[in-house]
Motif scaffolding. Structure first.
Motif, short mmCIF file in Angstrom:
data_model
loop_
_atom_site.label_atom_id
_atom_site.label_comp_id
_atom_site.label_asym_id
_atom_site.label_seq_id
_atom_site.Cartn_x
_atom_site.Cartn_y
_atom_site.Cartn_z
N LEU A 214 15.24 31.11 -1.79
CA LEU A 214 16.26 32.16 -1.92
C LEU A 214 17.66 31.54 -1.93
N ALA A 215 17.87 30.61 -1.01
CA ALA A 215 19.19 29.98 -0.91
C ALA A 215 19.50 29.24 -2.21
N THR B 58 18.29 29.80 -5.23
CA THR B 58 18.43 30.69 -6.38
C THR B 58 19.70 31.51 -6.33
N LEU B 59 20.03 32.03 -5.17
CA LEU B 59 21.09 33.03 -5.08
C LEU B 59 22.47 32.46 -4.76
N LYS B 60 22.56 31.17 -4.53
CA LYS B 60 23.88 30.61 -4.26
C LYS B 60 24.64 30.47 -5.57
N GLY B 61 25.96 30.34 -5.44
CA GLY B 61 26.77 30.04 -6.63
C GLY B 61 27.31 31.28 -7.30
N ASP B 62 28.61 31.36 -7.35
CA ASP B 62 29.29 32.51 -7.93
C ASP B 62 29.09 32.55 -9.44
N GLN B 63 29.01 31.37 -10.06
CA GLN B 63 28.99 31.28 -11.53
C GLN B 63 27.76 31.95 -12.12
N VAL B 64 26.62 31.72 -11.50
CA VAL B 64 25.39 32.27 -12.09
C VAL B 64 25.39 33.79 -11.96
N HIS B 65 25.97 34.31 -10.90
CA HIS B 65 26.04 35.77 -10.75
C HIS B 65 26.99 36.37 -11.78
N ARG B 66 28.07 35.64 -12.04
CA ARG B 66 29.03 36.10 -13.06
C ARG B 66 28.33 36.10 -14.43
N LEU B 67 27.56 35.05 -14.68
CA LEU B 67 26.83 34.97 -15.96
C LEU B 67 25.84 36.13 -16.07
N ARG B 68 25.12 36.38 -14.99
CA ARG B 68 24.12 37.45 -15.03
C ARG B 68 24.79 38.79 -15.33
N THR C 165 27.54 39.25 -17.02
CA THR C 165 27.94 39.23 -18.44
C THR C 165 26.74 39.45 -19.33
#
Lengths: 220, 192
Positions: free
Chosen positions: A46-47, A49-59, A61
């Protein structure tokens, strides 16, 4: 162990915040307790996969783009699409009519090259890679070269494929088309004539491109 | 540094890395139709294809984030390969068969790193789905926590106390973990 306490221990273990003695005890517990081992693995994943602001921003978008995206019906891939022979004959007849019209009506006197350019389009790529064969990387290179219009490279890659599998008429067909696209009608003709005279599934398509090849060299 | 066969592909890859809306829309136009066509021919739906395509873009993004990347084929081909491998992995995990022998279907080997991401993608999709179902504050707290932001800082950002955030963090994480563990797909993936 209470749940909150368990979570805290797992987090301290994964973050390297335990003393050596504590870590050793915890790892011994994990060795005896499969459920604890699985929990630790899940927390770790979980840590990761879910860390990182960039991937959440990409998701976010991707979600927006996906909701707005629409498309025209896609071309089918992965099969040798054979038009019925009558369709190819109709196309060839139309082309013959164009040629006759040129001589009879001569409105704007299109050149052979004009006629060729109006009627030629590379046949869609229907080849697929097959798993576990040495030919994969060469085939991928051939497909990519053909699809991006690098026909000189495509002829070379299809030749390499034929060196490995001389019976594969599809490789010969695409090499012939690549020569034709590269304005090397003579080489295309020498490849396409046997395909036209043979019994391959691409016989009718070969007839069409052979006609275009003769048009290119003005041999009719 | 990102290198590709064409300037256009390099631009699209950089756009993906920056989550550029316009350039990502171009990637969709470039590659998604062929992916939809292939997946529909191989026991899937357009919805499956769109899901897989997003997973592929995320996997590629994670690869680009790591550092230097050189694309040795067209971006369209590369995405097609990743999507096909993702779809075949998904079918295998579900124990589903295609309508034809697997030997007749593409399963091109990607580099180990990308292949590992594809193998993990199903689990990650599960994690994202349950993470997205949490409330906004839960998502913020957990994401910052996973980014190793100190609880004190998280408390300041949310105008709260460290003790309250510590408790909320546990409750949010417990909710997430239990939701994942209760999902039948999680147990299927564990057994594969």
């Amino acid at each position: 162990m209470k749940e909150a306490e368990k979570y805290e221990k797992i987090e301290r273990y994964l973050n390297g915040q335990m003393s050596d003695a504590e870590m050793e005890r915890f790892e011994q517990s994990m060795g005896k307790d499969a459920a604890l081992r699985n929990d630790v693995q899940l927390h770790r994943d979980l840590a990761q996969t879910l860390k990182g602001d960039q991937v959440h921003r990409l998701r976010a978008t991707l979600k927006e783009v996906d909701q707005k995206w629409t498309h025209a019906p896609a071309k089918k891939e992965g099969k040798v699409r054979l038009l019925r022979p009558i369709t190819w004959l109709a196309i060839a007849a139309t082309m013959a009519l164009l040629v006759v019209s040129y001589f009879v009506f001569q409105p704007a006197r299109p050149s052979h090259q004009d006629l060729f350019a109006e009627n030629f389009a590379p046949y869609p790529m229907v080849l697929n890679q097959r798993s576990g064969t040495p030919v994969d990387s060469i085939l991928q290179a051939a497909i990519d070269a053909y699809e991006r219009g690098s026909f000189v490279e495509a002829t070379q890659q299809f030749q390499r494929l034929q060196d490995l599998d001389s019976n594969n008429f599809v490789y010969r067909f695409y090499q012939g088309l690549s020569f034709l696209a590269n304005q090397e009608a003579g080489k295309a003709i020498s490849i396409l004539i046997p395909l036209v005279n043979g019994k391959s599934k691409l016989k009718e398509q070969s007839q069409w491109y052979l006609a275009l090849a003769y048009l290119q060299i003005k041999d009719f | 540094m990102i290198e590709a066969q064409t300037v256009d592909d390099e631009q699209l890859l950089n756009g993906l890395l920056k989550a550029d809306h316009q350039l990502i829309a171009k990637v969709y136009d470039l590659a998604l139709p062929a992916v939809i066509a292939w997946i529909k021919e191989n026991s899937g739906t357009e919805t499956d294809a769109r899901d897989v395509f997003q997973e592929a873009l995320i996997a590629l993004f994670q690869k680009l984030e790591k550092g230097d990347f050189k694309l040795t084929c067209t971006l369209k081909s590369f995405l097609r390969i990743i999507c096909r491998n993702l779809w075949l992995t998904r079918l295998r995990n579900k124990g589903k068969m295609l309508g034809k022998p697997l030997e007749e279907v593409e399963f091109v080997q990607l580099d180990n790193d990308l292949q590992d991401r594809i193998e993990r993608s199903e689990r990650e999709r599960l994690f994202y789905q349950h993470f997205d179902a949490l409330g906004e504050n839960c998502r913020k707290i957990l994401q910052w926590f996973f980014d190793k932001i100190p609880l004190k800082t998280i408390a300041q950002r949310l105008d709260s106390t460290e003790g309250y955030i510590k408790k909320r963090k546990f409750l949010c994480k417990e909710k997430l973990v239990k939701a994942i563990q209760a999902d039948a797909r999680f147990n299927e993936l564990k057994n594969n």
